[in-house]
Motif scaffolding. Structure first.
Motif, PDB file in Angstrom:
ATOM      1  N   THR A  45      -9.876 -10.208 -32.196  1.00 47.04           N
ATOM      2  CA  THR A  45     -10.148  -9.975 -30.777  1.00 47.04           C
ATOM      3  C   THR A  45      -9.140  -9.048 -30.008  1.00 47.04           C
ATOM      4  N   LEU A  46      -9.886  -8.539 -28.691  1.00 46.17           N
ATOM      5  CA  LEU A  46      -9.258  -7.565 -27.865  1.00 46.17           C
ATOM      6  C   LEU A  46      -7.705  -8.504 -27.481  1.00 46.17           C
ATOM      7  N   PRO A  47      -8.008  -9.366 -26.797  1.00 47.96           N
ATOM      8  CA  PRO A  47      -6.973 -10.271 -26.070  1.00 47.96           C
ATOM      9  C   PRO A  47      -5.787 -10.261 -27.086  1.00 47.96           C
ATOM     10  N   GLN A  48      -6.233 -10.991 -28.337  1.00 50.34           N
ATOM     11  CA  GLN A  48      -5.330 -11.165 -29.561  1.00 50.34           C
ATOM     12  C   GLN A  48      -4.434  -9.902 -29.804  1.00 50.34           C
ATOM     13  N   MET A  49      -5.174  -8.884 -29.998  1.00 51.53           N
ATOM     14  CA  MET A  49      -4.508  -7.467 -30.219  1.00 51.53           C
ATOM     15  C   MET A  49      -3.364  -7.438 -29.272  1.00 51.53           C
ATOM     16  N   ALA A  50      -3.820  -7.543 -27.820  1.00 53.72           N
ATOM     17  CA  ALA A  50      -2.900  -7.254 -26.934  1.00 53.72           C
ATOM     18  C   ALA A  50      -1.724  -7.975 -26.990  1.00 53.72           C
ATOM     19  N   ARG A  51      -2.025  -9.284 -27.377  1.00 52.57           N
ATOM     20  CA  ARG A  51      -0.568 -10.311 -27.283  1.00 52.57           C
ATOM     21  C   ARG A  51       0.266  -9.788 -28.268  1.00 52.57           C
ATOM     22  N   ARG A  52      -0.497  -9.424 -29.610  1.00 51.97           N
ATOM     23  CA  ARG A  52       0.214  -8.993 -30.729  1.00 51.97           C
ATOM     24  C   ARG A  52       1.169  -7.749 -30.447  1.00 51.97           C
ATOM     25  N   ILE A  53       0.743  -7.011 -29.705  1.00 48.67           N
ATOM     26  CA  ILE A  53       1.256  -5.846 -29.388  1.00 48.67           C
ATOM     27  C   ILE A  53       2.681  -6.038 -28.551  1.00 48.67           C
ATOM     28  N   VAL A  54       2.209  -6.898 -27.630  1.00 45.71           N
ATOM     29  CA  VAL A  54       3.557  -7.281 -26.807  1.00 45.71           C
ATOM     30  C   VAL A  54       4.721  -8.024 -27.589  1.00 45.71           C
ATOM     31  N   GLU A  55       4.099  -8.926 -28.718  1.00 52.24           N
ATOM     32  CA  GLU A  55       5.079  -9.608 -29.377  1.00 52.24           C
ATOM     33  C   GLU A  55       5.785  -8.646 -30.409  1.00 52.24           C
ATOM     34  N   VAL A  56       5.339  -7.610 -30.646  1.00 49.45           N
ATOM     35  CA  VAL A  56       5.835  -6.628 -31.749  1.00 49.45           C
ATOM     36  C   VAL A  56       6.913  -5.692 -30.924  1.00 49.45           C
ATOM     37  N   ALA A  57       6.329  -5.407 -29.623  1.00 49.63           N
ATOM     38  CA  ALA A  57       7.082  -4.603 -28.893  1.00 49.63           C
ATOM     39  C   ALA A  57       8.366  -5.293 -28.554  1.00 49.63           C
ATOM     40  N   ARG A  58       8.624  -6.546 -28.606  1.00 46.73           N
ATOM     41  CA  ARG A  58       9.883  -7.131 -28.274  1.00 46.73           C
ATOM     42  C   ARG A  58      10.854  -6.950 -29.190  1.00 46.73           C
ATOM     43  N   MET A  95       1.857   2.835 -12.429  1.00 43.74           N
ATOM     44  CA  MET A  95       2.976   1.933 -12.854  1.00 43.74           C
ATOM     45  C   MET A  95       4.373   2.565 -12.726  1.00 43.74           C
ATOM     46  N   ALA A  96       5.451   1.917 -11.963  1.00 46.88           N
ATOM     47  CA  ALA A  96       6.770   2.606 -11.846  1.00 46.88           C
ATOM     48  C   ALA A  96       7.535   2.193 -13.402  1.00 46.88           C
ATOM     49  N   ASN A  97       8.047   3.224 -13.910  1.00 51.59           N
ATOM     50  CA  ASN A  97       8.719   2.942 -15.137  1.00 51.59           C
ATOM     51  C   ASN A  97       8.428   2.026 -16.282  1.00 51.59           C
ATOM     52  N   PRO A  98       7.209   2.251 -16.627  1.00 45.95           N
ATOM     53  CA  PRO A  98       6.502   1.469 -17.820  1.00 45.95           C
ATOM     54  C   PRO A  98       7.305   1.666 -19.034  1.00 45.95           C
ATOM     55  N   ARG A  99       7.101   0.446 -19.843  1.00 43.77           N
ATOM     56  CA  ARG A  99       8.137   0.179 -21.091  1.00 43.77           C
ATOM     57  C   ARG A  99       7.515   1.144 -22.297  1.00 43.77           C
ATOM     58  N   GLY A 100       6.253   1.474 -21.899  1.00 38.47           N
ATOM     59  CA  GLY A 100       5.545   2.091 -22.727  1.00 38.47           C
ATOM     60  C   GLY A 100       4.277   2.443 -22.550  1.00 38.47           C
ATOM     61  N   VAL A 101       3.438   3.139 -23.403  1.00 36.00           N
ATOM     62  CA  VAL A 101       1.890   3.208 -23.294  1.00 36.00           C
ATOM     63  C   VAL A 101       1.008   2.922 -24.392  1.00 36.00           C
ATOM     64  N   VAL A 102      -0.249   2.269 -24.062  1.00 29.46           N
ATOM     65  CA  VAL A 102      -1.045   1.849 -25.011  1.00 29.46           C
ATOM     66  C   VAL A 102      -2.104   2.775 -24.751  1.00 29.46           C
ATOM     67  N   VAL A 103      -2.530   3.484 -25.596  1.00 22.61           N
ATOM     68  CA  VAL A 103      -3.686   4.421 -25.611  1.00 22.61           C
ATOM     69  C   VAL A 103      -4.933   3.920 -26.183  1.00 22.61           C
ATOM     70  N   PHE A 104      -6.069   3.870 -25.657  1.00 25.32           N
ATOM     71  CA  PHE A 104      -7.187   3.161 -26.349  1.00 25.32           C
ATOM     72  C   PHE A 104      -8.093   4.173 -26.453  1.00 25.32           C
ATOM     73  N   ASP A 105      -8.940   4.067 -27.908  1.00 25.10           N
ATOM     74  CA  ASP A 105     -10.109   4.692 -27.866  1.00 25.10           C
ATOM     75  C   ASP A 105     -11.163   3.553 -26.972  1.00 25.10           C
ATOM     76  N   VAL A 106     -12.146   4.336 -26.617  1.00 26.27           N
ATOM     77  CA  VAL A 106     -13.256   3.414 -25.617  1.00 26.27           C
ATOM     78  C   VAL A 106     -14.279   3.089 -26.376  1.00 26.27           C
ATOM     79  N   VAL A 107     -15.431   3.906 -26.542  1.00 27.37           N
ATOM     80  CA  VAL A 107     -16.700   3.583 -27.318  1.00 27.37           C
ATOM     81  C   VAL A 107     -16.438   3.155 -28.516  1.00 27.37           C
ATOM     82  N   GLY A 108     -16.905   1.841 -28.779  1.00 25.41           N
ATOM     83  CA  GLY A 108     -16.787   1.085 -29.950  1.00 25.41           C
ATOM     84  C   GLY A 108     -15.470   0.127 -29.992  1.00 25.41           C
ATOM     85  N   THR A 109     -14.475   0.340 -29.004  1.00 26.73           N
ATOM     86  CA  THR A 109     -13.370  -0.597 -28.973  1.00 26.73           C
ATOM     87  C   THR A 109     -13.556  -1.452 -27.732  1.00 26.73           C
TER      88      THR A 109
END
Length: 241
Positions: A228-241, A1-15
């Motif tokens: 839920t995972l999609p809900q978490m993603a949407r909230r990250i985007v909202e907070v990042a704004r 991804m060119a010039n991302p606004r940031g990075v979200v690092v995930f735990d994998v197993v269990g998440t």
């Protein structure tokens, strides 16, 4: 991804990855034997995994780092004994152990995991993974789940010989993320998010796995809390704004 606004690092197993398929595999392989001792496949799987994680963490703390897969293999019979099986090596076999452990390598992405990653990428975030697992196994989860996750997006604790939640496991990744933009850590384990937040990450917690967040022992709410995972993603985007 060119010039991302940031990075979200995930735990994998269990998440991003759940345990349902593994519990089914255990049930198929040794479920009948377990039931004769009053043990369910889910309870044995959880106990075996968490006992292996405990040993793995203690080995790391005493500077004797050992790959998690080796620790898991070594703790199979002990876990059975602790669960109430009097002579586990008489009742179970190495072949059954190895087949059960192979089932752990065939875990599947959780419902909503793919959508979660897509939401973050569409909002301009790069997505990375920090895991205690070996990289080949973890990459397989995403390949089977139909999610493109480049090899350079994975970081394993095996690479530095330091396991989460030791702060030194998060610090090198945080430094790389901050050089790009906003640095987030997202997990379904509250201990994992809380540790990452301590080194500087913004923390996102999803209760899809633990259900109970036990905030009273982890120092208060994270920057994002979701069910839920999609809900978490949407909230990250909202907070990042």
């Amino acid at each position: 991804m060119a010039n991302p606004r940031g990075v979200v690092v995930f735990d994998v197993v269990g998440t991003l990855v759940g345990f349902e398929s593994w519990h089914l595999a255990i049930d198929k392989i040794i479920g009948t034997k377990l039931k004769t001792h009053g043990i369910t496949a889910q309870m044995f799987g959880y106990t075996w995994m968490t006992h292996a994680e405990l040993e793995y963490t203690f080995l790391c703390m005493s500077e004797r780092y050992t790959p998690y897969r080796n620790v898991m293999k070594a703790t199979f019979y002990r876990t059975l004994g602790m669960a109430g099986v009097a002579n586990p090596r008489d009742a179970f076999t190495d072949d059954e152990r190895d087949r059960c452990q192979a089932g752990y390598a065939a875990l599947e992405l959780r419902p909503g995991a793919k959508e979660c990653i897509e939401i973050l990428r569409a909002a301009g975030f790069d997505v990375w993974c920090l895991t205690t697992a070996d990289l080949a196994r973890v990459q397989g989860y995403f390949t089977r789940g139909g999610v493109d996750m480049p090899a350079e997006s994975f970081v394993s604790c095996d690479q530095h010989g330091v396991a989460k939640p030791a702060l030194a496991a998060y610090e090198p990744v945080f430094t790389k993320c901050k050089a790009i933009g906003e640095a987030w850590f997202a997990a379904g384990h509250m201990w994992d998010v809380a540790a990452a937040k301590k080194v500087g990450f913004k923390g996102a917690y999803c209760s899809v796995y633990e259900k109970e967040d036990c905030l009273e022992i982890h120092g208060g709410e994270m920057d994002v809390m979701a069910e839920t995972l999609p809900q978490m993603a949407r909230r990250i985007v909202e907070v990042a704004r």
